[in-house]
Design a protein around this motif. Structure first.
Motif, PDB file in Angstrom:
ATOM      1  N   ALA B  19       0.818  -1.219   0.000  1.00  0.00           N
ATOM      2  CA  ALA B  19       0.000   0.000   0.000  1.00  0.00           C
ATOM      3  C   ALA B  19       0.850   1.266   0.000  1.00  0.00           C
ATOM      4  CB  ALA B  19      -0.934  -0.006   1.207  1.00  0.00           C
ATOM      5  N   LYS B  73      -6.189   9.466   2.003  1.00  0.00           N
ATOM      6  CA  LYS B  73      -5.566  10.039   0.809  1.00  0.00           C
ATOM      7  C   LYS B  73      -6.031  11.483   0.635  1.00  0.00           C
ATOM      8  CE  LYS B  73      -9.090   8.668  -2.467  1.00  0.00           C
ATOM      9  NZ  LYS B  73      -9.463   8.084  -3.717  1.00  0.00           N
ATOM     10  N   ASP B  76      -9.528  13.365   1.507  1.00  0.00           N
ATOM     11  CA  ASP B  76     -10.159  12.907   2.741  1.00  0.00           C
ATOM     12  C   ASP B  76     -10.038  14.005   3.800  1.00  0.00           C
ATOM     13  OD1 ASP B  76     -10.780  10.452   1.632  1.00  0.00           O
ATOM     14  OD2 ASP B  76      -8.933   9.495   2.336  1.00  0.00           O
ATOM     15  N   ASP B 153     -15.713  10.892  -3.511  1.00  0.00           N
ATOM     16  CA  ASP B 153     -14.897   9.738  -3.154  1.00  0.00           C
ATOM     17  C   ASP B 153     -13.991  10.162  -1.999  1.00  0.00           C
ATOM     18  OD1 ASP B 153     -13.448   7.402  -3.054  1.00  0.00           O
ATOM     19  OD2 ASP B 153     -12.097   8.012  -4.674  1.00  0.00           O
ATOM     20  N   HIS B 232      -3.248  -1.164   9.036  1.00  0.00           N
ATOM     21  CA  HIS B 232      -4.110  -2.164   8.398  1.00  0.00           C
ATOM     22  C   HIS B 232      -5.560  -2.016   8.817  1.00  0.00           C
ATOM     23  CE1 HIS B 232      -1.185  -4.321   6.189  1.00  0.00           C
ATOM     24  NE2 HIS B 232      -0.412  -4.503   7.246  1.00  0.00           N
ATOM     25  N   HIS B 235      -6.958   1.233   7.423  1.00  0.00           N
ATOM     26  CA  HIS B 235      -7.019   1.099   5.968  1.00  0.00           C
ATOM     27  C   HIS B 235      -8.262   0.292   5.561  1.00  0.00           C
ATOM     28  CE1 HIS B 235      -5.430  -0.159   1.922  1.00  0.00           C
ATOM     29  NE2 HIS B 235      -5.025   1.098   1.956  1.00  0.00           N
ATOM     30  N   SER B 236      -8.528  -0.793   6.249  1.00  0.00           N
ATOM     31  CA  SER B 236      -9.731  -1.586   5.937  1.00  0.00           C
ATOM     32  C   SER B 236     -10.994  -0.792   6.245  1.00  0.00           C
ATOM     33  CB  SER B 236      -9.801  -2.875   6.761  1.00  0.00           C
ATOM     34  OG  SER B 236      -8.563  -3.458   6.864  1.00  0.00           O
ATOM     35  N   ARG B 239     -11.580   1.622   3.539  1.00  0.00           N
ATOM     36  CA  ARG B 239     -12.082   0.951   2.339  1.00  0.00           C
ATOM     37  C   ARG B 239     -13.581   0.682   2.469  1.00  0.00           C
ATOM     38  NH1 ARG B 239      -8.360  -3.106   1.817  1.00  0.00           N
ATOM     39  NH2 ARG B 239      -9.707  -4.457   3.036  1.00  0.00           N
ATOM     40  N   ARG B 240     -13.986   0.212   3.632  1.00  0.00           N
ATOM     41  CA  ARG B 240     -15.424  -0.022   3.843  1.00  0.00           C
ATOM     42  C   ARG B 240     -16.206   1.282   3.691  1.00  0.00           C
ATOM     43  NH1 ARG B 240     -13.586  -3.495   7.671  1.00  0.00           N
ATOM     44  NH2 ARG B 240     -13.648  -1.950   9.329  1.00  0.00           N
ATOM     45  N   ARG B 242     -15.398   3.956   2.005  1.00  0.00           N
ATOM     46  CA  ARG B 242     -15.423   4.383   0.599  1.00  0.00           C
ATOM     47  C   ARG B 242     -16.403   3.555  -0.227  1.00  0.00           C
ATOM     48  NH1 ARG B 242     -11.355   7.902   0.122  1.00  0.00           N
ATOM     49  NH2 ARG B 242      -9.328   7.290   0.926  1.00  0.00           N
ATOM     50  N   ASN B 243     -16.560   2.295   0.153  1.00  0.00           N
ATOM     51  CA  ASN B 243     -17.477   1.423  -0.572  1.00  0.00           C
ATOM     52  C   ASN B 243     -18.937   1.623  -0.171  1.00  0.00           C
ATOM     53  OD1 ASN B 243     -15.357   0.308  -1.921  1.00  0.00           O
ATOM     54  ND2 ASN B 243     -15.179  -1.503  -0.602  1.00  0.00           N
TER      55      ASN B 243
END
Lengths: 328, 338
Positions: B19, B73, B76, B153, B232, B235-236, B239-240, B242-243
């Motif tokens: 990453a 990123k 954000d 996003d 980690h 980061h997860s 991701r959740r 963002r989804n």
């Protein structure tokens, strides 16, 4: 002339603001299918959908904070506190965050939110649903405080408040929601920070806010029959206060009475009196300025007790006579 | 005691390597070292009377500060709290500006209006520190609503401490965000003490993360002194978010090496306890440095060079901030209204 109620005027202002600007959103309790505790947001969920009309759980700090966060992100949220009293649960977000943020961060951010506070007594709802809190916010640099007394001003001031780039506390009165008046169809703005003289008179300057404005005008009618000519002034915006029209009026009349529903101690009347006394109007005063305000008591429930706690028409007439007859 | 729940499962280095790349990992360690050097210097400046107000130092919490922010990123947003120097440094990499703000000088972010607790760099997404415990939590809901309405996003991360998890604002914010499935990541820096109150005197639940269940969102307790664990997990969570899968509550177990603020005599804990957290198996910087050496990404010489760079950048920052003009009192009223 087209007439609307104060409630309908507010609703129309929200519709016109939301039609014109997709950044305007509403956040509050029961503002969706219920239409708001007093019906101000009726029909708006259907019209704009749940992304823009955000019906929340009972979470006043959460609502106030969501408004601040949305505003600092460039939206123009209009929060609904359901009852003005409940802002006490959201005070920290409005005062310590929203109002202070721009200065703390040296102007990096603006917070263009409007917080609607349906306030005031007269409904028998008791001490926790009847408060007038405007002066709590008048004391806070960074906030603007608006208090419309008519359907016309409700619409024009709300549209201007939504346009404003600062946090605006918008104090509505529950007993005014059904009050009807002339409201043009176009999306007119009544600028914040402009005092209005509602009636000219040579004998006494009577400054009133919110529900008291109507009573002040009635009192002026009665007093006119006795030959007393009262000048009635509605500041409409309490912070920033446009005081020159008040000071100039007192220079002409030599007498000042300020009427509001909130309690006298620490109330807005003290601010008006202080500004007049500290101005060039001091030399023109023919009598001590008076305040007429809510009694120093939590608003009680029973009709007779509640009435005794609030300024009444006859109280205004009495104090005005005393002032004009030099009986103070 | 919460500390016994520390996850001992090592997070694989290669995931962070994928990453962030080797340079990203090296920069992350450099950032942690910068925070440490900066805070030690600020501590001395305060003792010498060269800064005023109060001071809440990030020493010991560098892995959480940097690990969480490296999971974001550009575009954000995040909110900090009263102990925010580490966040400000990790995000902006500008010790001069952070130092200028702490010293009440111009040339920082807030030109003497903010100070240690009220830094912000709004355009970059750093939405500010906060002097009110849990103060940022309700605001993060509004940022999440704005992101959702504009279909951006982006995510909003909000740092807060263990103390904040006992404020009503925590409950209101998490519940509202969960209902709307907002892209908000809640990072609780559980540094073991809310001022003098140890977490086991303030919570009667196994972990703060377990409260996530009350809001129907995922909750994780992680080792906040392990950069990889923090990275980690956050980061997860990012991701959740963002989804469109909603918020996550991350509880990072860490330890405040210095007192709550400069006035804290620390009568509530022993020196041995503090020393224990400074040992190589717990200190976040020593641990991450060791991981990177063992992973063949850096060697001892690199570490020494990073440390020297951190120290000299902090020296420069102090010199720069001390030389910066004080704010002009004629600008006092400039920012009250837009």
């Amino acid at each position: 002339m087209r007439e609307l109620s104060y409630r309908e005027a507010l609703n129309e202002a929200l519709v016109q603001a939301m039609d014109a600007n997709p950044d305007v959103i509403l956040i509050g309790e029961d503002i969706g299918s219920y239409g708001g505790a007093f019906g101000v947001t009726r029909g708006l969920l259907d019209r704009y959908g749940p992304m823009r009309v955000i019906d929340t759980p009972i979470s006043e700090a959460g609502i106030a904070g969501a408004c601040v966060g949305a505003a600092m992100s460039g939206l123009r949220p209009v929060g609904d506190m359901q009852f003005s009293d409940f802002i006490t649960l959201g005070m920290e977000q409005v005062v310590l965050q929203g109002a202070r943020m721009r200065t703390m961060f040296a102007g990096q951010v603006s917070v263009p939110l409007v917080m609607r506070l349906p306030g005031g007594a007269g409904t028998g709802a008791g001490a926790q649903h009847s408060g007038s809190y405007e002066n709590w916010f008048v004391h806070v640099p960074g906030l603007k405080v608006v208090m419309p007394a008519s359907a016309y001003d409700a619409k024009g001031l709300l549209l201007a408040a939504i346009d404003d780039d600062n946090p605006v506390i918008f104090c509505e009165h529950k007993l005014l929601y059904n009050a009807r008046g002339h409201v043009p169809e176009d999306a007119y703005r009544e600028p914040l920070g402009v005092t209005r003289i509602l009636r000219k008179g040579r004998d006494l300057t009577l400054v009133a806010t919110s529900l008291m404005v109507g009573l002040a005008l009635e009192a002026a009618d009665q007093l006119a029959e006795e030959g007393i000519e009262v000048e009635v002034i509605d500041p409409r915006t309490l912070r920033p206060l446009d005081d020159p029209p008040i000071i100039e009026s007192v220079i002409r009349t030599g007498r000042l009475l300020v009427v509001h529903e909130a309690v006298e101690t620490g109330g807005f009347g003290g601010e008006v009196v202080a500004r007049v006394v500290a101005s060039e109007a001091f030399d023109y005063l023919d009598a001590p300025p008076l305040r007429l305000a809510g009694k120093e008591v939590p608003v009680p429930q029973s009709e007779v007790l509640e009435a005794a706690a609030l300024p009444q028409l006859q109280d205004i007439v009495r104090d005005a006579r005393k002032l004009v007859r030099n009986q103070v | 005691m919460f500390m016994q729940n520390v996850s001992v499962e090592m997070q694989p280095l290669h995931l962070a390597l994928e990453a962030l790349g080797p340079d990203g990992l090296k920069d992350s360690l450099a950032s942690m070292m910068l925070i440490r050097a900066f805070e030690e210097q600020v501590d001395q400046l305060y003792l010498a009377g060269r800064t005023r107000g109060t001071l809440h130092l990030s020493i010991g919490q560098e892995a959480t500060n940097v690990g969480a922010l490296r999971a974001l990123k550009s575009g954000d947003r995040f909110f900090s709290h009263h102990r925010g120097h580490g966040h400000a440094l990790a995000w902006t990499d500008s010790p001069q500006r952070v130092m200028a703000d702490i010293m009440g000088k111009t040339g920082g972010f807030c030109d003497g209006f903010g100070g240690t607790m009220h830094m912000a760099d709004v355009k970059s997404g750093f939405l500010g520190g906060n002097g009110i415990v849990a103060g940022s939590l309700p605001m993060s809901t509004g940022v999440g609503l704005a992101i959702r309405l504009r279909a951006e996003d982006a995510v909003c991360l909000v740092f807060f401490g263990d103390g904040a998890a006992n404020e009503g604002a925590f409950h209101e914010a998490l519940n509202m965000a969960s209902l709307s499935q907002l892209p908000v990541i809640y990072v609780c820096e559980n540094n073991s003490y809310a001022m003098s109150t140890p977490v086991n005197s303030a919570f009667n639940v196994e972990s703060i993360a377990s409260r996530a269940a009350a809001y129907g969102i995922p909750g994780f307790t992680i080792d906040g002194n392990d950069f990889l664990d923090v990275f980690h997990c956050v980061h997860s969570a990012v991701r959740r978010a963002r989804n469109g899968d909603g918020p996550t509550l991350v509880e990072a177990l860490t330890y405040r090496i210095k007192g709550h603020s400069r006035s804290d005599r620390q009568a509530y804990r022993s020196r041995d306890e503090v020393r224990r957290w400074q040992e190589p198996d717990r200190d976040p910087i020593l641990r991450f440095a060791s991981t990177l050496i063992h992973g063949g990404i850096l060697d001892e010489g690199d570490i020494a060079a990073l440390k020297a760079t951190a120290n000299s950048r902090v020296d420069d920052a102090v010199a720069c901030a001390e030389a910066a003009p004080k704010p002009d009192p004629s600008r006092l009223m400039d920012h009250v209204y837009a």
